[in-house]
Design a protein around this motif. Structure first.
Motif, mmCIF file in Angstrom:
data_model
loop_
_atom_site.group_PDB
_atom_site.id
_atom_site.type_symbol
_atom_site.label_atom_id
_atom_site.label_comp_id
_atom_site.label_asym_id
_atom_site.label_seq_id
_atom_site.Cartn_x
_atom_site.Cartn_y
_atom_site.Cartn_z
ATOM 1 N N ALA A 44 0.774 -1.095 0.128
ATOM 2 C CA ALA A 44 0.002 -0.017 0.065
ATOM 3 C C ALA A 44 0.938 1.355 -0.194
ATOM 4 C CB ALA A 44 -1.139 -0.220 1.129
ATOM 5 N N SER A 65 2.363 1.678 -3.306
ATOM 6 C CA SER A 65 1.451 2.306 -4.194
ATOM 7 C C SER A 65 1.199 3.554 -4.293
ATOM 8 C CB SER A 65 -0.009 1.665 -4.072
ATOM 9 O OG SER A 65 -0.488 1.628 -3.053
ATOM 10 N N VAL A 68 -3.102 -3.411 -5.964
ATOM 11 C CA VAL A 68 -3.477 -2.407 -5.153
ATOM 12 C C VAL A 68 -4.060 -1.404 -5.605
ATOM 13 C CG1 VAL A 68 -2.686 -1.247 -3.192
ATOM 14 C CG2 VAL A 68 -1.468 -3.521 -3.766
ATOM 15 N N LEU A 119 -6.013 2.887 -5.346
ATOM 16 C CA LEU A 119 -5.806 3.903 -4.306
ATOM 17 C C LEU A 119 -7.212 4.795 -4.542
ATOM 18 C CD1 LEU A 119 -2.804 6.219 -3.409
ATOM 19 C CD2 LEU A 119 -5.093 7.162 -4.263
ATOM 20 N N HIS A 142 -6.903 1.665 0.317
ATOM 21 C CA HIS A 142 -6.338 0.862 -0.660
ATOM 22 C C HIS A 142 -7.175 -0.567 -0.740
ATOM 23 C CE1 HIS A 142 -2.904 3.290 -1.276
ATOM 24 N NE2 HIS A 142 -2.553 3.344 0.038
#
Length: 149
Positions: A29, A32, A75, A77, A93
């Motif tokens: 996460a 990302s 992943v 966002l 996430h």
């Protein structure tokens, strides 16, 4: 705008039960988020130059489905909250396994820190704009600061 990163998992991401260790989800996460910033031209060098960096107040992970050794993941966002000047933000996430099944949901609450003063700050305009194009969750709420409430 939708943002998603595909990752090839590593041996080091897994534990003795041959499923992804709990902290690896949060590592992906965080990666990302940095890739999201980079997409908008904000690199680690910009943090140093502007003397501003992201910090987290909270990080909460809900585990839903195992990710097994050898599986790749994706992943995304999404923004769940944002203050008027972008100084505070909440990001969600979702982590999906190689079959596209939702495996974890990670919610973070963060802000921008003045790296010289070590105090929360309103970020430069370039940093404020990065979340305006981001996909928002259905339950998105503006974050009201004490001075605005």
């Amino acid at each position: 705008m939708s943002f998603i990163v595909n990752f090839t998992t590593r041996w080091a991401d897994f534990d003795a039960n041959i499923h992804m260790r709990h902290t690896a989800y949060n590592d992906y996460a965080a990666e990302s988020r940095l890739r999201y910033f980079n997409q908008y031209g904000i690199t680690i060098h910009d943090f140093t130059k502007e003397k501003v960096g992201p910090i987290l107040f909270e990080e909460n992970t809900k585990f839903l489905k195992e990710i097994h050794l050898g599986e790749d993941i994706s992943v995304n966002l999404k923004i769940t909250g944002l203050s008027s000047k972008g100084e505070r933000w909440k990001i969600q996430h979702e982590v999906f396994n190689s079959q596209g099944k939702l495996s974890a949901v990670i919610n973070v609450y963060g802000a921008w820190l003045d790296l010289a003063k070590r105090k929360l700050t309103v970020p430069p305009v370039k940093f404020q704009e990065i979340f305006t194009e981001a996909e928002r969750t259905e339950d998105f709420k503006e974050i009201l600061l004490k001075s605005e409430a």
